[in-house]
Scaffold this active site. Sequence first.
Site, PDB file in Angstrom:
ATOM      1  N   ASP A  60       0.835  -1.189   0.000  1.00 37.61           N
ATOM      2  CA  ASP A  60       0.000   0.000   0.000  1.00 37.61           C
ATOM      3  C   ASP A  60       0.877   1.248   0.000  1.00 37.61           C
ATOM      4  OD1 ASP A  60      -2.500   1.343   0.272  1.00 37.61           O
ATOM      5  OD2 ASP A  60      -1.858   1.839   2.296  1.00 37.61           O
ATOM      6  N   THR A  93      -3.238   4.984  -3.861  1.00 38.62           N
ATOM      7  CA  THR A  93      -2.192   5.763  -3.191  1.00 38.62           C
ATOM      8  C   THR A  93      -0.857   5.675  -3.925  1.00 38.62           C
ATOM      9  OG1 THR A  93      -1.892   3.879  -1.753  1.00 38.62           O
ATOM     10  CG2 THR A  93      -3.196   5.665  -0.902  1.00 38.62           C
ATOM     11  N   THR A  94      -0.580   4.520  -4.537  1.00 37.21           N
ATOM     12  CA  THR A  94       0.658   4.420  -5.307  1.00 37.21           C
ATOM     13  C   THR A  94       0.524   5.244  -6.582  1.00 37.21           C
ATOM     14  OG1 THR A  94       0.703   2.147  -4.548  1.00 37.21           O
ATOM     15  CG2 THR A  94       2.375   2.778  -6.119  1.00 37.21           C
ATOM     16  N   ASP A 390      -8.669  -0.957   2.128  1.00 40.98           N
ATOM     17  CA  ASP A 390      -8.764  -0.334   0.796  1.00 40.98           C
ATOM     18  C   ASP A 390     -10.066  -0.735   0.123  1.00 40.98           C
ATOM     19  OD1 ASP A 390      -6.265   0.627   1.237  1.00 40.98           O
ATOM     20  OD2 ASP A 390      -5.379  -0.100  -0.632  1.00 40.98           O
TER      21      ASP A 390
HETATM   22  P1  ADP Z   1      -2.765   1.882  -5.783  1.00 40.37           P
HETATM   23  O1  ADP Z   1      -2.130   1.989  -4.436  1.00 40.37           O
HETATM   24  O2  ADP Z   1      -2.539   3.084  -6.624  1.00 40.37           O
HETATM   25  O3  ADP Z   1      -4.180   1.451  -5.725  1.00 40.37           O
HETATM   26  P2  ADP Z   1      -2.261  -0.730  -6.807  1.00 40.37           P
HETATM   27  O4  ADP Z   1      -1.024  -1.500  -6.554  1.00 40.37           O
HETATM   28  O5  ADP Z   1      -3.513  -1.119  -6.104  1.00 40.37           O
HETATM   29  O6  ADP Z   1      -1.928   0.773  -6.543  1.00 40.37           O
HETATM   30  O7  ADP Z   1      -2.502  -0.784  -8.368  1.00 40.37           O
HETATM   31  C1  ADP Z   1      -3.592  -0.154  -8.962  1.00 40.37           C
HETATM   32  C2  ADP Z   1      -3.497  -0.216 -10.458  1.00 40.37           C
HETATM   33  O8  ADP Z   1      -3.585  -1.549 -10.930  1.00 40.37           O
HETATM   34  C3  ADP Z   1      -4.626   0.561 -11.066  1.00 40.37           C
HETATM   35  O9  ADP Z   1      -4.159   1.386 -12.089  1.00 40.37           O
HETATM   36  C4  ADP Z   1      -5.533  -0.540 -11.602  1.00 40.37           C
HETATM   37  O10 ADP Z   1      -6.247  -0.094 -12.727  1.00 40.37           O
HETATM   38  C5  ADP Z   1      -4.560  -1.617 -11.949  1.00 40.37           C
HETATM   39  N1  ADP Z   1      -5.208  -2.928 -11.962  1.00 40.37           N
HETATM   40  C6  ADP Z   1      -5.868  -3.513 -10.936  1.00 40.37           C
HETATM   41  N2  ADP Z   1      -6.344  -4.722 -11.318  1.00 40.37           N
HETATM   42  C7  ADP Z   1      -5.967  -4.907 -12.600  1.00 40.37           C
HETATM   43  C8  ADP Z   1      -6.153  -5.974 -13.562  1.00 40.37           C
HETATM   44  N3  ADP Z   1      -6.827  -7.074 -13.254  1.00 40.37           N
HETATM   45  N4  ADP Z   1      -5.631  -5.807 -14.792  1.00 40.37           N
HETATM   46  C9  ADP Z   1      -4.956  -4.686 -15.099  1.00 40.37           C
HETATM   47  N5  ADP Z   1      -4.751  -3.666 -14.254  1.00 40.37           N
HETATM   48  C10 ADP Z   1      -5.243  -3.762 -13.022  1.00 40.37           C
HETATM   49 MG    MG Z   2      -5.017  -0.348  -5.054  1.00 38.93          MG
END
Ligand code: ADP
Ligand code: MG
Length: 541
Positions: A60, A93-94, A390
């Site tokens: 996270d 958040t990332t 989250d």
């Molecule tokens: P954050 O802390 O920003 O939420 P994450 O590590 O949760 O970071 O990553 C979020 C990103 O991953 C988003 O841009 C989301 O659209 C993408 N994402 C989540 N699930 C999938 C998936 N099944 N296929 C492609 N992209 C995905």
């Molecule tokens: Mg996320």
Amino acid sequence: MQPQIVLLKEGTDTSQGKPQLVSNINACQMIVDAVRTTLGPRGMDKLIVNAQGKATISNDGATIMKLLEIIHPAAKTLVDIAKSQDAEVGDGTTSVVLLAGEFLKQVKPFVEEGVHPRIIIKAIRKALQLCMDKINDMAVHIEKQSKAEQRSLLEKCAATAMSSKLIHQQKDFFARIVVDAVLSLDELLPLNMIGIKKVTGGSLEESQLVSGVAFKKTFSYAGFEMAPKSYEPCKIALLNIELELKAERDNAEVRVDNVREYQKIVDAEWQILYNKLAKIVDSGANVVLSKLAIGDVATQYFADRDIFCAGRVPEEDLKRTMKACGGAVMTTANDIKAEVLGLCETFKEVQVGGERFNLFQGCPNAKTSTLILRGGAEQFLEETERSLHDAIMIVRRTIKHDSVVAGGGAIEMELSRLLRDYSRTIAGKEQLLIAAIAKGLEIIPRQLCDNAGFDATNILNKLRQKHSQGGQWYGVDITKEDISDNFEQCVWEPSIIKINALTAAAEAACMVLSVDETIKSPKAGEAPMAGGMGRGMGRPM
Ligand code: ADP
Ligand code: MG
């Protein structure tokens, strides 16, 4: 000779102008590098060990940034936007840190060439405005026609939020639980009415959702075994009263000169305790919960009268029980009457793994539920809790604003295309700046590819082509190393995450750009060398 003008204290460090701005941008870049690899479903996790040796494993962004203890004044803004994104929407958040860093990186050449930061800021604001309009325009509203449809929308959003976490393999299982938990709340969806309890051991699938309040059995004295462990229905007395004989306070002095006097004092103490206990029993309660200790005498007394009791109940659990079951927390035994008792349909004590849990179900007043998480290591459970947080936030957000966009870089690519097209219609420096921001938006799909080990250039080229041909929901397909229509693939995210992330990222970038001088005052009474690690006091800016 001119007299010397002393403006700042001796030892004050000032730096200004372009080099200073560039160095701030570089500092932000280093932060971005620290969280870059955690983005997306194939992102890696970070293991952070703090000064006390406590290890945390997390994916996270906000958690990582908090634990990094960043002290660079400009880079701190990135920590702040990650935190505010966490508080506002709970996910993304990332992404927000990555976007802010990439905007800065893309405009850095312009800064170095001497474009005035104000012009850059204006271009960023303009680009942001265009993006906001476009997201609002594109976002798909899911009609709240049927309960089933709404449920499946919520489950998809929760699953997308969890697909990038350690628990992604169980995301469908947890998506159901999270949606159940949030839907069991009332309209205001208060976050603190979902309790999360962790019990190490067992497998993740053994996690369960209890509709009602649940908490670990508290420490108890002998006599407890005899107390009944289930009631239907149940009346609960909530107390903030000590029910135990106590040693005298330090400096209390009682002078007695014969044994009979002494016996009277002892009897009086017992009498006080018995009076309290009798009043509680008279109120008709079946279960007695107290924030303070319940001693062995009281435990035995209650057990003899078929009453269950638990002392030293954590305050938040006691409050949640009060909100859910009604009643009031009493601080004296004098006015305990039937009206101040909480009510619930069933009370029971059950075994979960190696722990015993007290469950209160069928609470009439507020709607509440408790997640009991099972799983291996402590750190794993903590990360599971953060991931569920989250997902819970996302579900709450989606219930309030039921519009979604496609994730996996789809929305970012579409915004990037929009900005690039727009930049071709204008003249001057702004054209280049808007095009640079359009490039900056591509960081999300690019990083998703990089983290999965895909050829980012290839996939981004395919995406650019698709988007220019009108395939607005095309994004990275993590499973096939290709691109796909992520709206059909059900990679859905609430549009509010993207709106918030872009706004915060643009604001942070503007803030860093608008600083042209840092003045660092010397730390009070400290040699500059001392350990070199001093922090906290005298923080600049
Ligand atoms: P954050 O802390 O920003 O939420 P994450 O590590 O949760 O970071 O990553 C979020 C990103 O991953 C988003 O841009 C989301 O659209 C993408 N994402 C989540 N699930 C999938 C998936 N099944 N296929 C492609 N992209 C995905
Ligand atoms: Mg996320």
